[in-house]
Design an enzyme around this catalytic site. Sequence first.
Site, PDB file in Angstrom:
ATOM      1  N   ARG A 218      43.811  32.262  48.450  1.00  0.00           N
ATOM      2  CA  ARG A 218      43.401  31.096  47.677  1.00  0.00           C
ATOM      3  C   ARG A 218      42.082  30.566  48.222  1.00  0.00           C
ATOM      4  NH1 ARG A 218      48.906  30.644  48.916  1.00  0.00           N
ATOM      5  NH2 ARG A 218      50.305  30.583  47.099  1.00  0.00           N
ATOM      6  N   HIS A 324      39.466  31.166  40.836  1.00  0.00           N
ATOM      7  CA  HIS A 324      40.882  31.543  40.969  1.00  0.00           C
ATOM      8  C   HIS A 324      41.200  32.809  40.179  1.00  0.00           C
ATOM      9  CE1 HIS A 324      45.076  30.708  41.975  1.00  0.00           C
ATOM     10  NE2 HIS A 324      45.390  31.051  40.740  1.00  0.00           N
ATOM     11  N   ARG A 327      41.637  35.911  42.345  1.00  0.00           N
ATOM     12  CA  ARG A 327      42.993  36.082  42.909  1.00  0.00           C
ATOM     13  C   ARG A 327      43.926  36.656  41.848  1.00  0.00           C
ATOM     14  NH1 ARG A 327      47.212  34.046  46.346  1.00  0.00           N
ATOM     15  NH2 ARG A 327      48.858  32.999  45.175  1.00  0.00           N
ATOM     16  N   HIS A 350      53.924  33.474  47.995  1.00  0.00           N
ATOM     17  CA  HIS A 350      54.794  32.653  47.162  1.00  0.00           C
ATOM     18  C   HIS A 350      56.223  32.689  47.693  1.00  0.00           C
ATOM     19  CE1 HIS A 350      52.286  31.292  43.852  1.00  0.00           C
ATOM     20  NE2 HIS A 350      51.705  32.473  43.846  1.00  0.00           N
ATOM     21  N   TYR A 359      53.125  38.764  37.039  1.00  0.00           N
ATOM     22  CA  TYR A 359      52.335  39.983  37.223  1.00  0.00           C
ATOM     23  C   TYR A 359      53.157  41.228  36.954  1.00  0.00           C
ATOM     24  CZ  TYR A 359      49.051  36.702  39.163  1.00  0.00           C
ATOM     25  OH  TYR A 359      48.198  35.646  39.304  1.00  0.00           O
TER      26      TYR A 359
END
Length: 401
Positions: A218, A324, A327, A350, A359
Site C-alpha cells: 500500500r 492504488h 496494487r 488481508h 481477485y
Amino acid sequence: MAKSALATPEEPKRPAKSSSPKRRFGRVRLLPSGRYQARYLAPDGADRPAPFTFATKREANRWLVLKETEIQRGEWMNPDGGMISFEVYATQWVDDRVIKRTTEGLYRSLLKNHLMPTFGKRQIGEIKDADVRQWRKERLGAVGQSTVPKAYQLLKSIMNTAVADELIRRNPCRIKGASVPDTPERPAIPLAKVLEIADAVPERYRALVLLGTFTSLRWGELAGLRRKNLDLDAAVVRVVGTLAELNGGKLVDDTPKSRAGRRVVAIPPEILPDLRRHLERYAEPGENGHVFIGPKGGLLRRSAFRRIWNKVQIKVGLPDLLFHDLRHAGNTLAASTGASLRELMTRMGHSSTRAALIYQHATQERDQVIAQALGKALKGARKEHGKKASGTQRARKIKKK
C-alpha cells in the site's frame, strides 16, 4: 312483653361495597382526564409511571403484567438510559476506543460531517429505524458512495454498544448491506501499461512504481519502508510499519492496518536491479533511512506526489488512474498464477477473505474465456474430423461398388 310502639324499627343491613383485589405489583389510578395511569416500583428503587396513559383500566393492568414479567426475566431497562444525547455518547464512545490514530481521525470526521448534523442533539433512545433510513437516503444523494457506508457502519457500532450498555433495547441500524460500499471494481492495468507508467515517472519514483505493483504494498507501507526492511539479497521486503497522514496533514509512523499487514513479501528477481540502483541514488542513508523520500529529502507525502501523478496520468493516457491501481494490478497478476486464497491473503496483507476472493473471481472470469477458446478449438477440430470421416465413408462405398 310487647315491643313499644315508639321503638324504631331495625334497618336492614346494606351489602358491603365490592372492591377489586389490591394488585401485588404496581397500581392504577384514574386521572381527571378520564384516562388511566399505571405506576410501578422499578428494580432501581424508583417509582416509575408508564410512558403513556391508557383508555381503560384493563389496558393499564395488562401493561403492568407485562412490565412485571419483564422484570422477572431480567429484561428490564432503565428508561432514563436512552435519554443521553447522541453527541455526548458518540464522543465518549470514540474517546474510549483503543484504535489507530488514523482510524480515530476518520471516526471524528465522520461524526462531525455526517452523523452529528442529524443525530447530535437527539437522545439515543429516540433514534428509530425510520430515522436511520431517511438519513441514509439523504446522505447517498449528497456525498460519495464510499463515505455513506463508513458513516453507517460507525453509527451501527455506536448503537450496538448502547444496546450492550443496556441504554436501548435494539439497534435501529438494520438496513441489510448498508455497511458495504457499492463501488465498481477497478479495471486491472495491463502489464505493458505498468511498464509504461514506470518509464513515465521521474527516475526517483521508478522503483516506487515497480515495488508497489509487484509486491502489492500500500502507499503508506511504501512511504514508511526503511532500508533495513528491504533485503535485496534474500529478495524479500518486510512490512512492519506504515507512514500515516493525519487529518491535519501531520505524518506519523504507524503500524500496519491489521496483524495480517505485518508480513514478508517475496520480490520478483527481475526488478532487483532497479531497486539496487534506487538505493544507491535516491534512498535516505543509514539502515533506518526511508527507502522513498522526496527530492528535498523530506518524507514521501501523498499530496505532494499527486502533482507528479497527474502528469503521469496524461502521459500514459489514463486520466482516472490511481496509484492504488498498481496494487490492484499486482494482486490480479498474483491471482492469475494460480495462487491459493490463503497465499493471496498473505501477500496482500488481508485478514479476511473478501478482498482476496475478488481477485480469484477475476481469474475465474478469465478461466471462462480460456474455456470458451478451448471449446471453439474443439468445435473446429470436430468439424475437421467430420470431414475426414465423411471422406472415408465415401471411399468405402466406392470400393464396395
